[in-house]
Design an enzyme around this catalytic site. Structure first.
Site, short mmCIF file in Angstrom:
data_model
loop_
_atom_site.label_atom_id
_atom_site.label_comp_id
_atom_site.label_asym_id
_atom_site.label_seq_id
_atom_site.Cartn_x
_atom_site.Cartn_y
_atom_site.Cartn_z
N CYS A 235 -20.09 41.79 9.93
CA CYS A 235 -20.94 42.93 10.30
C CYS A 235 -20.20 44.25 10.02
O CYS A 235 -20.04 44.61 8.87
CB CYS A 235 -21.41 42.83 11.75
SG CYS A 235 -22.85 43.91 12.07
N HIS B 183 -23.76 37.69 12.22
CA HIS B 183 -22.75 37.39 13.23
C HIS B 183 -22.70 35.89 13.53
O HIS B 183 -23.38 35.44 14.47
CB HIS B 183 -23.07 38.11 14.54
CG HIS B 183 -22.78 39.56 14.57
ND1 HIS B 183 -21.53 40.08 14.84
CD2 HIS B 183 -23.60 40.63 14.37
CE1 HIS B 183 -21.59 41.41 14.82
NE2 HIS B 183 -22.82 41.77 14.54
N GLU C 273 -20.52 34.41 15.11
CA GLU C 273 -19.89 34.26 16.42
C GLU C 273 -20.86 34.55 17.58
O GLU C 273 -20.53 34.29 18.74
CB GLU C 273 -18.66 35.17 16.53
CG GLU C 273 -18.92 36.63 16.85
CD GLU C 273 -19.45 37.46 15.70
OE1 GLU C 273 -19.49 38.70 15.84
OE2 GLU C 273 -19.83 36.90 14.64
#
Length: 227
Positions: A94, A172, A174
């Site tokens: 990002c 993302h 994560e």
């Protein structure tokens, strides 16, 4: 292998106790691959002494824009170029994706098409992957020599590779469903359109390819990106 995490922002305080800060989310994503981690809060002007402080580098997301006049952004761009010149593996996610592009000659701007948030489908060289996103800024011009490896109709430069040492992605991997819920509650109001917020709340549990991409990141760090 030691991965230095360059943390360029902090998770909302309201979710930190439960989910941890961004560095912990990446450590969870890359669990089981034998890495050790050290976090440098570059957003707070905490930088490594040199690129040799770790074997590979990971740059996180942030609420900040890469084009904003923060005093920590120019030294971060310098550090990115030093990592590239040293031939060390580096992954950006990002904001990390965007700052690497900007540091290496690309262009990032606030996208006039609006926001991408929640689960999004991307074409990774013919393989469809669903990953969570949370951004309005995006890369609009890739640096010279960067190869596009992921895109969709909203984000043309969703994934880039620079040779065999730098991998960056706009989404993302994560971010779990719980993180998206937290962002919808604490960061979305007044920023995202209300209709988008209401739609996202109905599909936060969509199946993701986060673990698959975590494996891909781990392989890239270990120099097995072509296997």
């Amino acid at each position: 292998m030691k991965i230095g995490i360059l943390q360029t922002g902090h998770a909302p305080d309201e979710v930190k106790d439960e989910l941890g800060d961004y560095a912990r989310m990446f450590a969870t994503l890359l669990e089981g691959h034998g890495f050790e981690f050290e976090t440098f809060n570059v957003v707070d002007n905490e930088f490594p002494a040199s690129v040799d402080a770790a074997d590979g580098w990971l740059i996180t997301g942030s609420k900040h824009g890469v084009y904003e006049p923060h005093d920590w952004i120019p030294p971060l761009e310098d550090f990115i170029r030093k990592v590239r010149d040293a031939g060390q593996p580096m992954v950006g996610v990002c904001f990390g994706h965007q700052i690497i592009a900007q540091a290496l000659g690309g262009k990032v701007e606030k996208f006039e098409g609006g926001w991408a948030a929640g689960a999004q489908e991307y074409d990774f060289d013919g393989e469809q992957m669903v990953l969570n996103a949370w951004h309005q800024d995006q890369v609009v011009e890739a640096p010279e020599g960067a190869e596009v490896i992921a895109s969709n109709d909203f984000c043309a430069y969703a994934g880039l590779v620079y040779g065999d040492t730098i991998l960056t992605v706009q989404p993302h991997p994560e971010f779990t469903a719980r993180m998206i819920e937290g962002l919808l509650q604490h960061r979305a109001p007044g920023v995202l359109p209300e209709t988008m917020i209401n739609d996202l709340k109905t599909r936060v549990d969509q199946r993701l390819n986060d673990r698959d991409f975590g494996d891909r990141m781990a392989a890239f760090f270990k120099g097995k990106s072509d296997e």
